[in-house]
Scaffold this active site. Structure first.
Site, PDB file in Angstrom:
ATOM      1  N   LYS A 106       1.243  -3.743  13.059  1.00 12.44           N
ATOM      2  CA  LYS A 106       0.142  -4.549  13.612  1.00 12.44           C
ATOM      3  C   LYS A 106       0.615  -5.689  14.521  1.00 12.44           C
ATOM      4  O   LYS A 106       0.896  -5.458  15.678  1.00 12.44           O
ATOM      5  CB  LYS A 106      -0.734  -5.073  12.470  1.00 12.44           C
ATOM      6  CG  LYS A 106      -1.459  -3.935  11.718  1.00 12.44           C
ATOM      7  CD  LYS A 106      -2.496  -4.468  10.791  1.00 12.44           C
ATOM      8  CE  LYS A 106      -3.092  -3.413   9.881  1.00 12.44           C
ATOM      9  NZ  LYS A 106      -4.238  -2.709  10.422  1.00 12.44           N
ATOM     10  N   PHE A 156      -4.069   1.089   0.739  1.00 14.07           N
ATOM     11  CA  PHE A 156      -4.314   1.659   2.070  1.00 14.07           C
ATOM     12  C   PHE A 156      -3.032   1.539   2.869  1.00 14.07           C
ATOM     13  O   PHE A 156      -2.489   0.450   3.021  1.00 14.07           O
ATOM     14  CB  PHE A 156      -5.446   0.958   2.827  1.00 14.07           C
ATOM     15  CG  PHE A 156      -5.740   1.646   4.134  1.00 14.07           C
ATOM     16  CD1 PHE A 156      -6.584   2.749   4.169  1.00 14.07           C
ATOM     17  CD2 PHE A 156      -5.132   1.249   5.311  1.00 14.07           C
ATOM     18  CE1 PHE A 156      -6.827   3.432   5.357  1.00 14.07           C
ATOM     19  CE2 PHE A 156      -5.362   1.927   6.505  1.00 14.07           C
ATOM     20  CZ  PHE A 156      -6.219   3.011   6.527  1.00 14.07           C
ATOM     21  N   ASP A 175       4.435  -3.190   1.364  1.00  8.11           N
ATOM     22  CA  ASP A 175       3.780  -2.809   2.605  1.00  8.11           C
ATOM     23  C   ASP A 175       3.135  -4.071   3.184  1.00  8.11           C
ATOM     24  O   ASP A 175       2.065  -4.499   2.759  1.00  8.11           O
ATOM     25  CB  ASP A 175       2.737  -1.714   2.333  1.00  8.11           C
ATOM     26  CG  ASP A 175       2.040  -1.256   3.613  1.00  8.11           C
ATOM     27  OD1 ASP A 175       2.296  -1.852   4.675  1.00  8.11           O
ATOM     28  OD2 ASP A 175       1.244  -0.298   3.538  1.00  8.11           O
TER      29      ASP A 175
HETATM   30  C1  LIG Z   1      -1.208  -2.310   4.453  1.00  5.10           C
HETATM   31  C2  LIG Z   1      -1.332  -1.319   5.569  1.00  5.10           C
HETATM   32  N1  LIG Z   1      -0.366  -0.398   5.725  1.00  5.10           N
HETATM   33  C3  LIG Z   1      -0.429   0.505   6.717  1.00  5.10           C
HETATM   34  C4  LIG Z   1      -1.483   0.526   7.596  1.00  5.10           C
HETATM   35  C5  LIG Z   1      -1.553   1.571   8.672  1.00  5.10           C
HETATM   36  O1  LIG Z   1      -1.335   1.051   9.927  1.00  5.10           O
HETATM   37  P1  LIG Z   1      -1.735   1.887  11.244  1.00  5.10           P
HETATM   38  O2  LIG Z   1      -3.233   1.901  11.317  1.00  5.10           O
HETATM   39  O3  LIG Z   1      -1.095   1.142  12.371  1.00  5.10           O
HETATM   40  O4  LIG Z   1      -1.179   3.271  11.068  1.00  5.10           O
HETATM   41  C6  LIG Z   1      -2.499  -0.419   7.467  1.00  5.10           C
HETATM   42  C7  LIG Z   1      -3.647  -0.430   8.395  1.00  5.10           C
HETATM   43  O5  LIG Z   1      -4.650  -1.078   8.196  1.00  5.10           O
HETATM   44  C8  LIG Z   1      -2.422  -1.373   6.428  1.00  5.10           C
HETATM   45  O6  LIG Z   1      -3.375  -2.291   6.237  1.00  5.10           O
END
Ligand SMILES: Cc1ncc(COP(=O)(O)O)c(C=O)c1O
Length: 415
Positions: free
Chosen positions: A252, A138, A223
């Site tokens: 975040k 994700f 990530d």
């Molecule tokens: C591992 C990871 N990458 C990227 C994102 C995307 O972040 P955003 O919702 O701020 O676009 C998330 C969101 O939960 C995430 O858990």
């Protein structure tokens, strides 16, 4: 008079299915609803509120900076961005940082950097670069990102999707090696898969992936939007395996629970592929976000919040195990990022979250069977104890209900 919730339902898109609570105030690990009831936040806005709600130090930085200079665009230098990028690089051990706003934007930046690096540095033929991702990933909701998701609902109705991605099973380093071709630019991986249900790979996986990537001249991009900045008990989750990725994404918690602030960080050789005009964002790197992000990083380091996450996380996970609830099939996680996998014969994760809400605990289901517990990193041992007591009561209630339902079903129907 219609409530704010009714307005939201009437005038908003129904792309979320919130729990039936209307929140109005937050302080530390607590949130209050509009009727004045207090809840313990065991979810932290999907791990974005690591420093607690309305952290007074961060709010002070935010208000002072907002009154002084908030948004300028990157058309000019500001006195805030440089120091923020310096701190970001020093804290993470990366050479360069590119600021954005949301996690998805940071990941999009990573994808662009990896592809351009493949063409400019690795000499992959134009248009042929590939990125290996993992099943269950994700990384946000843009069309490129959902295009490489293995989750049918995230993709359904949103194609056509960008080519150039291959997906391999998460936790299988051999599958990564088998998927690599001369055109592979990068392996993009979450050290722990968050939205997939807090999936922790076996020990050694990330280190093996790092070695494979090095052998094949492929970038390892972690990530860390969810796992980074202390959440899993280390500053970066990749540090659990002593891995230094070629690049990482953060988001975040970087905004201190106050603003969307994200970043793509990389080795110099990777970041140098970007030339003026290649990439950008009106708001990315704005002085307000930079000041808050810098203060958040300082608090993370000064207050040793990663270590605190490890200590408090041990209390939380041990306490969850001690509940010995028949509902619990598995407890997975690290630091203060935990997923409790539930036996659906007792209750769905959604129903469990609704019951937790009645017991004063805010959490969120992920998929049908997993409830996440990821409180702010500033949570205290007493707050964890009270969360565990409430979770125990809620799980007890659900177990009894399931038992009653079964015995009612088993009773012979009267003629
Ligand atoms: C591992 C990871 N990458 C990227 C994102 C995307 O972040 P955003 O919702 O701020 O676009 C998330 C969101 O939960 C995430 O858990």
């Amino acid at each position: 008079m219609a409530s704010a919730t009714e307005f939201e339902l009437q005038y908003g898109a129904h792309n979320y299915h919130p729990l039936a609570v209307e929140l109005t105030r937050g302080e530390g690990c607590y949130l209050w609803d509009t009727s004045g009831r207090r809840y313990l936040d065991m979810m932290s806005a999907y791990s974005a509120v690591s420093f607690g709600h309305s952290n007074p130090v961060l709010v002070n930085v935010l208000t002072r900076q907002a009154a002084r200079l908030a948004i300028t665009s990157r058309a000019f230098f500001t006195d805030q961005l440089g120091p923020f990028l310096k701190d970001l690089c020093e804290v993470t051990g990366m050479d360069r940082a590119l600021p954005m706003n949301t996690g998805a934007e940071a990941v999009e930046t990573a994808i662009k950097a990896a592809r351009k690096w493949a063409y400019k540095v690795k000499n992959v033929p134009e248009g042929r670069a590939e990125i290996v991702v993992c099943d269950g990933n994700f990384a946000g909701r843009t069309t490129t990102i959902v295009g490489f998701s293995s989750e049918a609902q995230y993709r359904d109705g949103f194609g056509p999707f960008a080519p150039g991605f291959r997906s391999v099973p998460f936790g299988d380093a051999q599958a990564l090696e088998a998927a690599i071709t001369p055109h592979t630019a990068a392996f993009l991986v979450e050290p722990i898969q968050g939205e997939a249900g807090i999936i922790v790979p076996r020990e050694g996986y990330l280190a093996e992936c790092a070695a494979i990537c090095r052998r094949h001249h492929v970038l390892l991009i972690c990530d860390e939007v969810q796992t980074g900045l202390g959440r899993t008990g280390k500053l970066l989750a990749s540090q659990h395996e002593g891995v230094r990725p070629d690049a990482i994404t953060l988001g975040k918690a970087l905004g201190g629970g106050l603003l969307p602030v994200s970043a793509f960080l990389a080795r110099a050789e990777v970041m140098e592929v970007f030339q003026p005009g290649d990439h950008g964002s009106t708001f990315g790197g704005n002085p307000l976000g930079a000041a808050v992000g810098r203060a958040a990083l300082k608090m993370l380091v000064d207050d040793r919040l990663a270590e605190r996450a490890a200590q408090m996380g041990a209390l939380l996970s041990e306490g969850l195990a001690q509940l010995e609830s028949p509902m619990i099939r598995d407890i997975r996680g690290k630091g203060l990022l935990w997923g409790v996998d539930l036996d659906p014969r007792y209750a769905s994760a959604r129903k469990t979250c609704e019951t937790l809400l009645r017991h004063g605990i805010l959490s969120k289901d992920t998929h049908e069977t997993v409830v996440r517990f990821a409180p702010p990193l500033v949570i205290t041992a007493e707050q964890i104890a009270s969360a565990l007591a409430a979770i125990g009561q809620a799980f007890g209630e659900l177990t009894r209900c399931a038992g009653d339902a079964r015995s009612v079903k088993a009773e012979p129907v009267a003629a």
